[in-house]
Scaffold this motif. Structure first.
Motif, PDB file in Angstrom:
ATOM      1  N   UNK A   3       0.838  -1.191   0.000  1.00  0.00           N
ATOM      2  CA  UNK A   3       0.000   0.000   0.000  1.00  0.00           C
ATOM      3  C   UNK A   3       0.876   1.245   0.000  1.00  0.00           C
ATOM      4  N   UNK A   4       0.574   2.197  -0.902  1.00  0.00           N
ATOM      5  CA  UNK A   4       1.358   3.428  -0.985  1.00  0.00           C
ATOM      6  C   UNK A   4       0.404   4.619  -0.987  1.00  0.00           C
ATOM      7  N   UNK A   5       0.512   5.449   0.045  1.00  0.00           N
ATOM      8  CA  UNK A   5      -0.350   6.621   0.156  1.00  0.00           C
ATOM      9  C   UNK A   5       0.252   7.813  -0.580  1.00  0.00           C
TER      10      UNK A   5
ATOM     11  N   UNK B 153      -4.577   5.958  -2.005  1.00  0.00           N
ATOM     12  CA  UNK B 153      -3.788   4.804  -1.581  1.00  0.00           C
ATOM     13  C   UNK B 153      -3.825   3.785  -2.711  1.00  0.00           C
ATOM     14  N   UNK B 154      -2.680   3.605  -3.345  1.00  0.00           N
ATOM     15  CA  UNK B 154      -2.563   2.638  -4.431  1.00  0.00           C
ATOM     16  C   UNK B 154      -2.110   1.299  -3.866  1.00  0.00           C
ATOM     17  N   UNK B 155      -2.815   0.253  -4.242  1.00  0.00           N
ATOM     18  CA  UNK B 155      -2.510  -1.068  -3.716  1.00  0.00           C
ATOM     19  C   UNK B 155      -2.027  -1.994  -4.817  1.00  0.00           C
ATOM     20  N   UNK B 156      -1.173  -2.908  -4.454  1.00  0.00           N
ATOM     21  CA  UNK B 156      -0.703  -3.918  -5.393  1.00  0.00           C
ATOM     22  C   UNK B 156      -0.520  -5.227  -4.652  1.00  0.00           C
TER      23      UNK B 156
ATOM     24  N   UNK C  54      -3.061   4.166   5.253  1.00  0.00           N
ATOM     25  CA  UNK C  54      -3.951   3.281   4.512  1.00  0.00           C
ATOM     26  C   UNK C  54      -3.805   1.877   5.077  1.00  0.00           C
ATOM     27  N   UNK C  55      -4.897   1.129   5.086  1.00  0.00           N
ATOM     28  CA  UNK C  55      -4.862  -0.235   5.610  1.00  0.00           C
ATOM     29  C   UNK C  55      -5.745  -1.141   4.768  1.00  0.00           C
TER      30      UNK C  55
ATOM     31  N   UNK D  17      -0.538  -2.470   6.043  1.00  0.00           N
ATOM     32  CA  UNK D  17      -0.473  -1.032   6.288  1.00  0.00           C
ATOM     33  C   UNK D  17       0.456  -0.345   5.296  1.00  0.00           C
ATOM     34  N   UNK D  18       0.107   0.914   4.976  1.00  0.00           N
ATOM     35  CA  UNK D  18       1.004   1.757   4.216  1.00  0.00           C
ATOM     36  C   UNK D  18       1.967   2.474   5.149  1.00  0.00           C
TER      37      UNK D  18
END
Length: 122
Positions: free
Chosen positions: A4-6, A22-25, A96-97, A112-113
């Motif tokens: 996660x990257x905010x 918040x981009x998730x991968x 971000x979570x 978590x970010x």
């Protein structure tokens, strides 16, 4: 594993607005609910909002209801937090979570970010 990257950190005056992203991968991201927490200096981290993958189920902390809106874009693997009518007491690092359901996110999110700073001046 979920990463996660905010983004969207900023300084804003009281009454202003800011949107966090918040981009998730990760291989299993598409099955996770998402959420936001925050931690102010000298205070414990607190829940802000959570959302399921459909975008229908949302939870908010009482302190942000009516001012913040959480949303999710599954095509972009991104969750947003639109923050309006900001107050100095909203100043915090926002995290971000991700977790299995919005309830899991709220109680014990496993992912978590790194956090992004939001500062609201009076």
């Amino acid at each position: 594993q979920v990463q996660l990257v905010e983004s969207g950190r900023g300084l804003v005056q009281a009454g202003g607005s800011l949107r966090l992203s918040c981009a998730a991968s990760g291989r299993t991201f598409s099955s996770y609910a998402m959420g936001w927490f925050r931690q102010a200096p000298g205070k414990e981290r607190e829940f802000v909002a959570a959302i399921d993958r459909t975008g229908i189920v949302t939870y908010y902390a009482d302190s942000v209801k009516g001012r913040f809106t959480i949303s999710i874009d599954n095509a972009k693997n991104t969750v947003y937090l639109q923050m309006n009518s900001l107050k100095p007491e909203d100043t915090a690092v926002y995290y971000c979570a991700a977790g299995g359901t919005p309830t899991v996110v709220k109680i014990k999110a496993p992912y978590w970010g790194q956090g992004t700073q939001v500062t609201v001046s009076s």
